[in-house]
Design a protein around this motif. Structure first.
Motif, PDB file in Angstrom:
ATOM      1  N   ASP A  90       3.772  -0.289 -14.309  1.00 36.60           N
ATOM      2  CA  ASP A  90       2.877  -1.436 -14.209  1.00 36.60           C
ATOM      3  C   ASP A  90       1.432  -0.953 -14.152  1.00 36.60           C
ATOM      4  OD1 ASP A  90       1.564  -3.770 -13.764  1.00 36.60           O
ATOM      5  OD2 ASP A  90       2.977  -4.524 -12.260  1.00 36.60           O
ATOM      6  N   SER A  91       0.674  -1.242 -15.190  1.00 39.34           N
ATOM      7  CA  SER A  91      -0.716  -0.794 -15.244  1.00 39.34           C
ATOM      8  C   SER A  91      -1.578  -1.471 -14.202  1.00 39.34           C
ATOM      9  CB  SER A  91      -1.306  -1.052 -16.632  1.00 39.34           C
ATOM     10  OG  SER A  91      -1.263  -2.454 -16.927  1.00 39.34           O
ATOM     11  N   ALA A  92      -1.084  -2.562 -13.627  1.00 42.25           N
ATOM     12  CA  ALA A  92      -1.861  -3.239 -12.589  1.00 42.25           C
ATOM     13  C   ALA A  92      -2.015  -2.352 -11.367  1.00 42.25           C
ATOM     14  CB  ALA A  92      -1.192  -4.559 -12.204  1.00 42.25           C
ATOM     15  N   TYR A  93      -1.030  -1.506 -11.123  1.00 42.12           N
ATOM     16  CA  TYR A  93      -1.080  -0.598  -9.984  1.00 42.12           C
ATOM     17  C   TYR A  93      -1.881   0.658 -10.319  1.00 42.12           C
ATOM     18  CZ  TYR A  93       2.392  -3.299  -7.410  1.00 42.12           C
ATOM     19  OH  TYR A  93       3.053  -4.296  -6.742  1.00 42.12           O
ATOM     20  N   ASP A  99       0.812  -1.212   0.000  1.00 48.59           N
ATOM     21  CA  ASP A  99       0.000   0.000   0.000  1.00 48.59           C
ATOM     22  C   ASP A  99       0.852   1.272   0.000  1.00 48.59           C
ATOM     23  OD1 ASP A  99      -2.493  -1.325   0.025  1.00 48.59           O
ATOM     24  OD2 ASP A  99      -2.295  -1.684   2.184  1.00 48.59           O
ATOM     25  N   ILE A 100       2.168   1.123   0.018  1.00 47.70           N
ATOM     26  CA  ILE A 100       3.071   2.273  -0.096  1.00 47.70           C
ATOM     27  C   ILE A 100       3.215   2.598  -1.584  1.00 47.70           C
ATOM     28  CG2 ILE A 100       5.371   3.167   0.353  1.00 47.70           C
ATOM     29  CD1 ILE A 100       3.771   2.672   2.877  1.00 47.70           C
ATOM     30  N   VAL A 101       2.908   3.846  -1.970  1.00 52.37           N
ATOM     31  CA  VAL A 101       2.881   4.202  -3.393  1.00 52.37           C
ATOM     32  C   VAL A 101       4.055   5.066  -3.819  1.00 52.37           C
ATOM     33  CG1 VAL A 101       0.374   3.979  -3.493  1.00 52.37           C
ATOM     34  CG2 VAL A 101       1.388   6.216  -2.994  1.00 52.37           C
ATOM     35  N   THR A 102       4.830   5.591  -2.872  1.00 56.28           N
ATOM     36  CA  THR A 102       5.970   6.436  -3.250  1.00 56.28           C
ATOM     37  C   THR A 102       7.260   5.830  -2.724  1.00 56.28           C
ATOM     38  OG1 THR A 102       6.078   7.838  -1.274  1.00 56.28           O
ATOM     39  CG2 THR A 102       4.452   8.448  -2.959  1.00 56.28           C
ATOM     40  N   GLU A 103       8.350   6.362  -3.200  1.00 55.18           N
ATOM     41  CA  GLU A 103       9.642   6.008  -2.631  1.00 55.18           C
ATOM     42  C   GLU A 103       9.722   6.560  -1.210  1.00 55.18           C
ATOM     43  OE1 GLU A 103      11.632   4.014  -4.021  1.00 55.18           O
ATOM     44  OE2 GLU A 103      10.962   4.026  -6.111  1.00 55.18           O
ATOM     45  N   SER A 104      10.583   5.976  -0.408  1.00 59.23           N
ATOM     46  CA  SER A 104      10.751   6.434   0.979  1.00 59.23           C
ATOM     47  C   SER A 104      11.697   7.634   1.036  1.00 59.23           C
ATOM     48  CB  SER A 104      11.299   5.308   1.851  1.00 59.23           C
ATOM     49  OG  SER A 104      10.453   4.181   1.808  1.00 59.23           O
ATOM     50  N   SER A 108       8.750   2.940  -8.633  1.00 58.70           N
ATOM     51  CA  SER A 108       8.959   2.571 -10.033  1.00 58.70           C
ATOM     52  C   SER A 108       7.861   1.648 -10.549  1.00 58.70           C
ATOM     53  CB  SER A 108      10.330   1.907 -10.197  1.00 58.70           C
ATOM     54  OG  SER A 108      10.437   0.789  -9.310  1.00 58.70           O
ATOM     55  N   GLU A 109       7.373   0.716  -9.739  1.00 59.47           N
ATOM     56  CA  GLU A 109       6.340  -0.199 -10.221  1.00 59.47           C
ATOM     57  C   GLU A 109       5.025   0.506 -10.524  1.00 59.47           C
ATOM     58  OE1 GLU A 109       6.755  -1.209  -5.711  1.00 59.47           O
ATOM     59  OE2 GLU A 109       8.021  -0.515  -7.364  1.00 59.47           O
ATOM     60  N   GLU A 162      -7.589  15.639   1.376  1.00 62.72           N
ATOM     61  CA  GLU A 162      -8.114  15.035   0.148  1.00 62.72           C
ATOM     62  C   GLU A 162      -6.967  14.317  -0.543  1.00 62.72           C
ATOM     63  OE1 GLU A 162      -7.948  18.522  -3.129  1.00 62.72           O
ATOM     64  OE2 GLU A 162      -9.388  18.879  -1.500  1.00 62.72           O
ATOM     65  N   PRO A 163      -7.251  13.200  -1.209  1.00 66.42           N
ATOM     66  CA  PRO A 163      -6.163  12.455  -1.857  1.00 66.42           C
ATOM     67  C   PRO A 163      -5.577  13.250  -3.020  1.00 66.42           C
ATOM     68  CG  PRO A 163      -8.295  11.535  -2.458  1.00 66.42           C
ATOM     69  CD  PRO A 163      -8.551  12.551  -1.393  1.00 66.42           C
ATOM     70  N   ILE A 164      -4.316  12.966  -3.323  1.00 67.08           N
ATOM     71  CA  ILE A 164      -3.595  13.665  -4.386  1.00 67.08           C
ATOM     72  C   ILE A 164      -3.279  12.666  -5.489  1.00 67.08           C
ATOM     73  CG2 ILE A 164      -1.518  14.963  -4.984  1.00 67.08           C
ATOM     74  CD1 ILE A 164      -1.389  15.886  -2.064  1.00 67.08           C
ATOM     75  N   ALA A 165      -3.663  13.023  -6.715  1.00 70.02           N
ATOM     76  CA  ALA A 165      -3.370  12.166  -7.862  1.00 70.02           C
ATOM     77  C   ALA A 165      -1.907  12.345  -8.258  1.00 70.02           C
ATOM     78  CB  ALA A 165      -4.285  12.517  -9.026  1.00 70.02           C
ATOM     79  N   MET A 166      -1.252  11.215  -8.529  1.00 72.26           N
ATOM     80  CA  MET A 166       0.152  11.243  -8.929  1.00 72.26           C
ATOM     81  C   MET A 166       0.338  10.432 -10.207  1.00 72.26           C
ATOM     82  SD  MET A 166       2.273  10.800  -5.370  1.00 72.26           S
ATOM     83  CE  MET A 166       3.800  11.360  -6.144  1.00 72.26           C
ATOM     84  N   THR A 167       1.370  10.795 -10.954  1.00 74.27           N
ATOM     85  CA  THR A 167       1.674  10.073 -12.175  1.00 74.27           C
ATOM     86  C   THR A 167       3.166  10.153 -12.451  1.00 74.27           C
ATOM     87  OG1 THR A 167       1.019   9.786 -14.496  1.00 74.27           O
ATOM     88  CG2 THR A 167       1.373  12.045 -13.727  1.00 74.27           C
ATOM     89  N   ALA A 168       3.600   9.431 -13.521  1.00 76.75           N
ATOM     90  CA  ALA A 168       5.014   9.450 -13.885  1.00 76.75           C
ATOM     91  C   ALA A 168       5.387  10.796 -14.494  1.00 76.75           C
ATOM     92  CB  ALA A 168       5.310   8.325 -14.868  1.00 76.75           C
ATOM     93  N   ALA A 169       6.659  11.132 -14.440  1.00 79.55           N
ATOM     94  CA  ALA A 169       7.125  12.456 -14.860  1.00 79.55           C
ATOM     95  C   ALA A 169       6.837  12.739 -16.331  1.00 79.55           C
ATOM     96  CB  ALA A 169       8.617  12.586 -14.581  1.00 79.55           C
ATOM     97  N   LYS A 170       6.825  11.719 -17.200  1.00 79.06           N
ATOM     98  CA  LYS A 170       6.681  11.951 -18.641  1.00 79.06           C
ATOM     99  C   LYS A 170       5.236  11.927 -19.117  1.00 79.06           C
ATOM    100  CE  LYS A 170      11.244  10.037 -19.693  1.00 79.06           C
ATOM    101  NZ  LYS A 170      12.005   9.006 -20.452  1.00 79.06           N
ATOM    102  N   SER A 171       4.297  11.774 -18.196  1.00 78.81           N
ATOM    103  CA  SER A 171       2.892  11.704 -18.579  1.00 78.81           C
ATOM    104  C   SER A 171       2.403  13.056 -19.063  1.00 78.81           C
ATOM    105  CB  SER A 171       2.033  11.253 -17.399  1.00 78.81           C
ATOM    106  OG  SER A 171       2.443   9.963 -16.979  1.00 78.81           O
TER     107      SER A 171
END
Length: 617
Positions: free
Chosen positions: A496-499, A458-463, A491-492, A550-559
């Motif tokens: 990884d579209s599963a995430y 359930d951890i979605v970011t790097e530490s 990175s996953e 409120e939750p924050i949407a995140m995505t990869a840098a090149k999106s």
């Protein structure tokens, strides 16, 4: 006629009997009063001299002795420095603290022994008006059950006390910075004298004559009230601290808490390894265990070859338990037998007190301890504020170069996803949708930190590392800190579209955990690490969860993102979450305050900040 006579005689007899009974009752009351007086005389208060070991049955005798033998005029000092009731208490506790360290209470010079100190004593007038006991810490009794603190003000009658209080007000006026202004305004006639001395005499005349100063010296009364308010607040704070401490140490009298800690194999095995697997550190060492609880760490230290283990425990119940545990395992110290059995394993002494009061209960020379060990960590590392006590023990008892176990501590953080909240639970409760409850629970969680286990998936970011503590070098005020750090998707979650089926990952908040290190600095044979990370086996500390409003949407840098949409939304997810977290000791004793500032940064560099969130743990 005979009947009337009989009636009279009978009445006279009854009266006589009543009188005899009353006399007996009076005699019994007198006897009871005598007994009470005798008991009172038998329980005469015992007053210990401020400077030596002499004891007296009255404060009058004590202060006379201090004046004749130690050149210390208590009432003279009180008058000279215009000390009120609380100032007098501070003076007594200050002197006792200095004498206990063989220091002169005037110049603070240190001596080898009390005898040298006795030959040196200054008189109070040599202080030239400098007050060394202003700190409110001297309101706390230095000596347990100090009878003098309850009786020093009882030598004078009420008139004297009233006069004394008036003189204190006068001196408060005299010492006021506004005195010159008061005189220059003509409210006091100081023309017959020069400077402050004239003002002093004039004010003394006004006080002696009973003239009210309310109108002519309102600012002075306000200053006096402010001083009284400051002292009163200090006393209230001291009482609150005592109440919190009583509740805190009382809670540790529950065996359930200790079973939970002992059952925590990560915790207990790490300490066991550090103590038993480093023989060069532990062999014949003097060990101080701060907050020993059941005494498990002290038992490990004894087993590892320590020559003396001082186990300090503030909970009365657990101090008794730890003593019995050490005795049942053949490790409780019997110092009367040490000379006859120098190789005895009976090395553990349990002391019931806070470590700050240790030298009042047992003889521990300053800087004489080889190893300081403590399991001091609380939720989010700093909750319970026990680190203060460890640093105090380090500064007062640890040898130069002595070991602290653990010797490092680090706080980490990372962003967590939806699985770190209670939302999934409420969406399917025995097949029913209760998500309306889940939304409210998550909203409430944005105001209150939650201690719970967060699964690593359930951890979605790097530490990110928030703060590092070096327990050997740090100071107490360095417990409070502010850290700014960036969080990026793991990175996953980027590939990884599963995430993230939609290319967006929602971050619901930040979870904190800590690690403590038993490094090779002291544990040369076998260093160890205690981790409460979501990626490590779970511990009783779990992790500490801070939920966003409120939750924050995140995505990869090149999106590709929509430049017109709000950053952190699904249309314009953030590539980085920048957080600024401050952790500080709360005004409520043993609690901590946490503030969290959050900023979303898009791939184009645009930013959006959310309102700061304040948490109390």
């Amino acid at each position: 006629m005979a009947n009337e006579l009989n009636e009279s005689e009978r009445f006279a007899k009854e009266v006589k009997i009543d009188e005899e009974e009353e006399e007996e009752e009076e005699e019994e009351q007198i006897e009871e009063w005598d007994d009470w007086q005798s008991e009172e005389e038998d329980s005469v208060l015992d007053f210990l001299c401020l400077f030596c070991t002499s004891r007296f049955d009255s404060t009058l005798a004590l202060f006379k002795h201090c004046s004749l033998d130690h050149s210390f005029d208590f009432h003279g000092v009180v008058r000279n420095f215009a000390l009120d009731f609380y100032g007098s208490i501070k003076l007594i506790n200050y002197i006792r603290s200095q004498v206990a360290e063989n220091k002169c209470w005037v110049c603070r010079r240190s001596f080898q022994c009390n005898g040298d100190l006795q030959n040196h004593f200054h008189v109070g007038c040599e202080m030239d008006g400098k007050v060394l006991w202003e700190d409110d810490s001297y309101l706390k009794p230095y000596m347990e059950d100090d009878s003098l603190l309850h009786s020093f003000a009882c030598d004078e009658d009420e008139d004297d006390c009233t006069t004394s209080m008036d003189k204190e007000v006068m001196r408060e006026l005299i010492s006021s910075e506004d005195l010159a202004e008061l005189c220059s305004n003509g409210e006091l006639d100081a023309q017959t004298e020069i400077g402050q001395k004239g003002c002093c005499l004039e004010i003394e005349r006004i006080v002696a004559s009973g003239i009210s100063l309310d109108k002519s010296s309102g600012s002075f009364h306000q200053k006096n009230k402010n001083e009284q308010l400051r002292v009163s607040r200090g006393i209230v704070a001291a009482r609150e601290i005592k109440s919190v401490n009583d509740n805190y140490f009382g809670a540790y009298g529950s065996f359930g808490i200790h079973r939970e800690m002992l059952s925590d194999k990560v915790r207990t095995d790490t300490y066991r390894c550090a103590l038993l697997s480093n023989p060069t550190l532990m062999d014949q060492a003097t060990v101080l265990d701060v907050g020993c609880g059941t005494g498990i760490l002290s038992l490990f230290a004894a087993q590892a070859g320590a020559s003396r283990v001082i186990a300090v425990e503030a909970s009365a119940k657990m101090a008794t338990v730890a003593t019995q545990v050490a005795k049942d395992n053949g490790l409780l110290a019997d110092w009367s037998m040490r000379c006859e059995q120098p190789d005895s394993k009976n090395v553990v002494s349990v002391v019931h007190c806070m470590v700050e009061d240790l030298d009042k209960h047992v003889q521990v020379p300053p800087h004489s301890v080889d190893v300081l060990v403590s399991e001091w960590m609380g939720y989010c590392l700093l909750y319970e504020s026990m680190l203060n006590s460890v640093l105090y023990a380090r500064d007062h008892f640890l040898k130069p170069g002595g070991a602290i176990l653990p010797d490092t501590a680090t706080i980490f953080g990372a962003g967590f996803g939806r699985g770190g909240t209670s939302l999934p639970f409420w969406e399917n409760v025995y097949g029913y949708d209760m998500s309306c409850i889940g939304k409210e629970v998550v909203e409430d969680a944005s105001c209150v930190p939650i201690v719970d286990v967060v699964n690593s998936q359930d951890i979605v970011t790097e530490s990110a590392m928030l703060h590092f503590f070096d327990l050997v070098l740090m100071k107490q005020d360095e417990m409070d800190f502010t850290s700014t750090f960036d969080l990026k998707l793991k990175s996953e979650h980027m590939v990884d579209s599963a995430y993230a089926p939609s290319g967006v990952t929602w971050c619901y908040g930040i979870v904190l955990w800590f690690e403590t290190g038993f490094t090779s600095r002291f544990c040369k044979e076998t260093p160890a690490l205690l981790s409460t990370s979501p990626y490590s086996p779970k511990t009783h500390w779990s992790q500490t969860i801070f939920t966003f409003k409120e939750p924050i949407a995140m995505t990869a840098a090149k999106s590709i993102t929509n430049s017109s949409a709000a950053i952190g939304s699904k249309e314009c997810p953030a590539t980085t979450i920048r957080s600024r977290i401050s952790i500080a000791r709360s005004s409520e004793h043993r609690s901590i305050d946490v503030s969290m500032e959050t900023t979303g940064i898009s791939s184009t560099g645009r930013k959006h900040s959310w309102p700061v969130q304040i948490f109390n743990l």
